[in-house]
Write a protein that holds these residues in place. Structure first.
Motif, PDB file in Angstrom:
ATOM      1  N   ALA A  77     -23.093 -13.959  13.979  1.00 61.06           N
ATOM      2  CA  ALA A  77     -22.693 -14.374  15.420  1.00 61.06           C
ATOM      3  C   ALA A  77     -22.297 -15.670  15.530  1.00 61.06           C
ATOM      4  N   ALA A  78     -22.471 -16.502  14.668  1.00 61.08           N
ATOM      5  CA  ALA A  78     -21.618 -17.891  14.609  1.00 61.08           C
ATOM      6  C   ALA A  78     -20.216 -17.511  14.493  1.00 61.08           C
ATOM      7  N   ALA A 113      -5.765 -19.816  21.478  1.00 59.54           N
ATOM      8  CA  ALA A 113      -4.370 -19.396  20.994  1.00 59.54           C
ATOM      9  C   ALA A 113      -3.939 -18.671  22.302  1.00 59.54           C
ATOM     10  N   ALA A 114      -4.339 -17.872  22.949  1.00 60.55           N
ATOM     11  CA  ALA A 114      -3.745 -17.265  24.200  1.00 60.55           C
ATOM     12  C   ALA A 114      -3.583 -18.181  25.371  1.00 60.55           C
ATOM     13  N   ARG A 115      -4.261 -19.374  25.433  1.00 62.92           N
ATOM     14  CA  ARG A 115      -4.021 -20.353  26.553  1.00 62.92           C
ATOM     15  C   ARG A 115      -2.638 -21.009  25.883  1.00 62.92           C
ATOM     16  N   GLN A 116      -2.598 -21.343  24.649  1.00 66.73           N
ATOM     17  CA  GLN A 116      -1.334 -21.910  24.203  1.00 66.73           C
ATOM     18  C   GLN A 116      -0.012 -21.278  24.431  1.00 66.73           C
ATOM     19  N   ARG A 117      -0.036 -19.720  24.130  1.00 68.75           N
ATOM     20  CA  ARG A 117       0.970 -19.257  24.451  1.00 68.75           C
ATOM     21  C   ARG A 117       1.282 -19.011  25.938  1.00 68.75           C
ATOM     22  N   VAL A 118       0.314 -19.106  26.832  1.00 74.71           N
ATOM     23  CA  VAL A 118       0.709 -19.089  28.314  1.00 74.71           C
ATOM     24  C   VAL A 118       1.420 -20.437  28.663  1.00 74.71           C
ATOM     25  N   ARG A 175     -14.452 -17.154  16.295  1.00 77.13           N
ATOM     26  CA  ARG A 175     -13.354 -16.379  16.226  1.00 77.13           C
ATOM     27  C   ARG A 175     -12.744 -16.150  17.659  1.00 77.13           C
ATOM     28  N   GLU A 176     -13.744 -15.760  18.546  1.00 71.77           N
ATOM     29  CA  GLU A 176     -13.229 -15.644  19.858  1.00 71.77           C
ATOM     30  C   GLU A 176     -12.835 -16.951  20.643  1.00 71.77           C
ATOM     31  N   LYS A 177     -13.504 -18.105  20.418  1.00 70.80           N
ATOM     32  CA  LYS A 177     -12.902 -19.396  20.789  1.00 70.80           C
ATOM     33  C   LYS A 177     -11.512 -19.596  20.424  1.00 70.80           C
TER      34      LYS A 177
END
Length: 297
Positions: A146-147, A159-164, A152-154
């Motif tokens: 779970a940790a 990474a998605a925010r950085q790409r945007v 991984r999700e964080k």
């Protein structure tokens, strides 16, 4: 002092005559101690008072001849007539010795049963400790997975925010370069909202994604289900252990081994499959398994 026969001694100690005769016959008339051991070992048998099926006069499957029968009867009657009669004091003394022997045998039996009970209790506690340790290891593995999933999700979200942000900066630079000569007379167009980039016809087909985790749903015979995430390289035995630890108690308190089936295509997993990883069995990234119903005995 004259001695009682083994049969008379056993009867004097309170054993039924038929049971005493059976004990002496089955121990080969080796003495009162062997007969007493047999009586105490088989006192709870349901057929202890049933007579022997084979007549005692049979020897190696052969009927005694008439001469042998007469000789045996004659020697038996002669021995009965020549046997001295015990006095009351001698009889009581011999009975006392026999009772002491019976008490000793009883104590030995109780001590043996007590040792066996202690050994069974030790085995039960050891099995309980092993099961508790297995459950604790499974809980620790669940918490660790779970940790790792949260980390991984964080990381993917960052990474998605950085790409945007990078795309917005590129769009701004392109607009400044395109409209740099007439910035005062014409305002630059609004920046487009970031969205998915359409794929060009010449783009290469996407490669097959490698999954490192899989989500397994297990349907139980009572209609309920269990869902858990496992690593793709874990063995199928880990899923079976998880089901055995988390399924409810069955009527009667018995817990039979779990037999796992795949929903589609229909397949029963063997003991050899339990050693194979989930990825190799085609259960990644998700699968539905079924616990086979126990056949009525």
């Amino acid at each position: 002092m004259a001695e009682l026969t083994a049969l008379e001694s056993l009867i004097e100690m309170g054993f039924p005559r038929g049971r005493a005769e059976k004990a002496l016959a089955l121990t080969g008339n080796q003495g009162i101690e062997a007969a007493m051991d047999w009586l105490m070992e088989h006192e709870d048998d349901p057929d202890v008072d049933e007579p022997l099926e084979t007549p005692l006069g049979h020897i190696l499957g052969r009927e005694p001849t008439s001469s042998e029968q007469g000789s045996l009867e004659g020697s038996g009657s002669a021995a009965g007539e020549g046997k001295p009669v015990l006095s009351e004091e001698e009889r009581q003394e011999q009975t006392k010795r026999m009772l002491e022997l019976v008490a000793q045998k009883q104590r030995e039996r109780e001590e043996r049963e007590e040792r066996e009970a202690l050994e069974r209790e030790r085995q039960r506690r050891r099995q309980g400790q092993e099961l508790s340790a297995a459950r604790q290891r499974l809980q620790e593995d669940e918490m660790r997975r779970a940790a790792e999933e949260r980390r991984r999700e964080k990381a993917e979200e960052l990474a998605a925010r950085q790409r945007v942000r990078e795309k917005i900066e590129r769009d701004k630079a392109e607009r400044a370069k395109k409209y740099g000569g007439s910035v005062g007379s014409q305002p630059p167009p609004p920046a487009p909202e970031p969205g998915p980039v359409p794929s060009s016809p010449s783009q290469e087909p996407p490669t097959k994604r490698e999954y490192d985790q899989c989500r397994i749903q297990v349907r139980l015979p009572d209609g309920t289900s269990l869902t858990q995430t496992f690593r793709a390289r874990e063995q199928l035995a880990a899923v079976r252990l998880y089901v055995e630890l988390h399924r409810g108690e069955e009527p009667g308190g018995g817990q039979d081994p779990v037999q796992l089936l795949s929903g589609f295509p229909r397949r029963a997993f063997s003991e050899a499959d339990m050693e194979r990883p989930l990825q190799e069995l085609g259960l990644v990234p998700s699968a539905v398994l079924i616990v086979a119903k126990k056949c009525p005995s």
